[in-house]
Motif scaffolding. Structure first.
Motif, PDB file in Angstrom:
ATOM      1  N   VAL A 178      18.997  17.343 -28.929  1.00  0.00           N
ATOM      2  CA  VAL A 178      18.056  18.453 -29.059  1.00  0.00           C
ATOM      3  C   VAL A 178      17.782  18.705 -30.525  1.00  0.00           C
ATOM      4  CG1 VAL A 178      17.545  20.843 -28.427  1.00  0.00           C
ATOM      5  CG2 VAL A 178      19.068  19.462 -26.982  1.00  0.00           C
ATOM      6  N   MET A 179      16.504  18.898 -30.864  1.00  0.00           N
ATOM      7  CA  MET A 179      16.124  19.154 -32.243  1.00  0.00           C
ATOM      8  C   MET A 179      14.979  20.152 -32.278  1.00  0.00           C
ATOM      9  SD  MET A 179      16.276  15.227 -33.705  1.00  0.00           S
ATOM     10  CE  MET A 179      16.286  15.671 -35.425  1.00  0.00           C
ATOM     11  N   LEU A 180      14.847  20.827 -33.405  1.00  0.00           N
ATOM     12  CA  LEU A 180      13.772  21.790 -33.618  1.00  0.00           C
ATOM     13  C   LEU A 180      12.756  21.191 -34.576  1.00  0.00           C
ATOM     14  CD1 LEU A 180      12.624  24.682 -33.229  1.00  0.00           C
ATOM     15  CD2 LEU A 180      14.008  25.379 -35.187  1.00  0.00           C
ATOM     16  N   GLU A 181      11.550  20.991 -34.085  1.00  0.00           N
ATOM     17  CA  GLU A 181      10.464  20.457 -34.909  1.00  0.00           C
ATOM     18  C   GLU A 181       9.983  21.562 -35.834  1.00  0.00           C
ATOM     19  OE1 GLU A 181       7.053  17.676 -35.703  1.00  0.00           O
ATOM     20  OE2 GLU A 181       9.181  17.559 -35.279  1.00  0.00           O
ATOM     21  N   LYS A 182      10.085  21.347 -37.150  1.00  0.00           N
ATOM     22  CA  LYS A 182       9.708  22.401 -38.091  1.00  0.00           C
ATOM     23  C   LYS A 182       9.034  21.812 -39.323  1.00  0.00           C
ATOM     24  CE  LYS A 182      13.850  24.072 -38.855  1.00  0.00           C
ATOM     25  NZ  LYS A 182      14.795  23.264 -38.066  1.00  0.00           N
ATOM     26  N   GLU A 183       8.314  22.654 -40.018  1.00  0.00           N
ATOM     27  CA  GLU A 183       7.751  22.255 -41.294  1.00  0.00           C
ATOM     28  C   GLU A 183       8.842  22.346 -42.346  1.00  0.00           C
ATOM     29  OE1 GLU A 183       3.145  23.723 -40.666  1.00  0.00           O
ATOM     30  OE2 GLU A 183       4.458  24.756 -42.078  1.00  0.00           O
ATOM     31  N   ARG A 184       8.797  21.468 -43.314  1.00  0.00           N
ATOM     32  CA  ARG A 184       9.837  21.472 -44.339  1.00  0.00           C
ATOM     33  C   ARG A 184       9.700  22.703 -45.234  1.00  0.00           C
ATOM     34  NH1 ARG A 184       8.341  15.917 -47.148  1.00  0.00           N
ATOM     35  NH2 ARG A 184       7.977  15.458 -44.958  1.00  0.00           N
ATOM     36  N   HIS A 185      10.818  23.307 -45.513  1.00  0.00           N
ATOM     37  CA  HIS A 185      10.848  24.438 -46.450  1.00  0.00           C
ATOM     38  C   HIS A 185      12.265  24.555 -46.989  1.00  0.00           C
ATOM     39  CE1 HIS A 185      12.785  26.910 -43.263  1.00  0.00           C
ATOM     40  NE2 HIS A 185      11.892  26.343 -42.478  1.00  0.00           N
TER      41      HIS A 185
END
Length: 282
Positions: free
Chosen positions: A243-250
């Motif tokens: 399981v992973m959370l797709e996110k924008e890099r910050h």
């Protein structure tokens, strides 16, 4: 969960995902929606007429028939009583067709196969799957062609320990509640435990505040590469789901744990991948 959406291009690889979609529907007593997206110029299986509208109607009828046959093939007495609904959409883009169906149906989860073999210009593989991981407003469960397990007992959630991960974990627990799984949250970094201690303790407090600490084990794994760290963990342990959370890099950590990692790992494992999108976490 009340509605589960499964999409297929009628390839054997795409069929691998249907038993899991049915299992989820059975466990949650949910509706199961079967979707096929087609494009008339590539629907060479329906050359009965040169009239476009009639060709579309024939394609829809034939696709609905195939969806029903697929459901009958993989269903059994154990799923008797499930409400099944068929959707056939004409769209030159599989991704756009799936997203339009998500908008209309409002499912709780999308189940897809990660390799297809149809004549369509876009199939449920490669860029289409990657695009759905990024754009889907609902969690995406991607099933690889060489799936190693049909169970959801041992779960690995890869996290860079942000607050959004707590919301994703709450949704994860709801989705997998009937399976009563063991969930292990792994934080992979190239810093030692002392450097990461404050962040890990902060995340543990968040879990405790949401009463999630009894269901989840948090570990720190030292590795110079997140992808290599995940590969190492997955190769040494028998996990049923990543399981992973797709996110924008910050931030600094996201230079390693960036949004493309979800898309890369999907094709490097033989276990299903469940992806949440940061912008659509409820």
């Amino acid at each position: 969960m009340k509605k589960i959406l499964y999409t297929t291009d009628f390839s054997k690889n795409a069929e691998q995902a249907l038993p899991i979609a049915l299992k989820l529907a059975k466990k949650h007593h949910a509706e199961i929606h079967l979707l096929h997206v087609f494009d008339i110029p590539t629907s060479w299986d329906y050359p009965y007429t040169e009239e476009p509208l009639e060709m579309e109607r024939q394609a829809i009828r034939e696709s609905e028939k195939k969806l029903n046959e697929l459901f009958v093939q993989y269903s059994s007495d154990s799923v008797e009583g499930l409400k099944v609904i068929y959707h056939v959409i004409e769209n030159p883009s599989v991704v756009d067709g799936v997203l339009s169906c998500i908008h209309d149906v409002n499912p709780d989860i999308l189940v897809i196969g990660t390799k297809g073999g149809s004549k369509a210009r876009e199939i449920i593989v490669g860029s289409s799957t990657k695009s759905l991981l990024s754009k889907s407003p609902v969690p995406v469960l991607a099933i690889p062609e060489n799936i190693s397990s049909m169970e959801f007992e041992r779960i690995l959630y890869a996290s860079d320990l942000y607050e959004e991960d707590i919301k994703a974990l709450e949704q994860l627990i709801h989705i997998l509640e009937p399976f009563q799984p063991l969930i292990r949250v792994v934080h992979i970094s190239n810093h030692d435990a002392n450097f990461e201690a404050k962040k890990i303790e902060w995340f543990k407090e968040l879990l405790k505040d949401r009463n999630l600490n009894k269901n989840i084990e948090l570990i720190h794994h030292l590795s110079s590469s997140i992808a290599e760290g995940l590969e190492s963990i997955l190769s040494k342990n028998n996990f049923d789901l990543l399981v992973m959370l797709e996110k924008e890099r910050h931030g600094i950590i996201d230079h390693l744990f960036h949004k493309d990692l979800v898309k890369k790992m999907e094709f490097r494992t033989r276990i299903p991948l469940l992806s949440f999108n940061q912008h659509h976490i409820k």
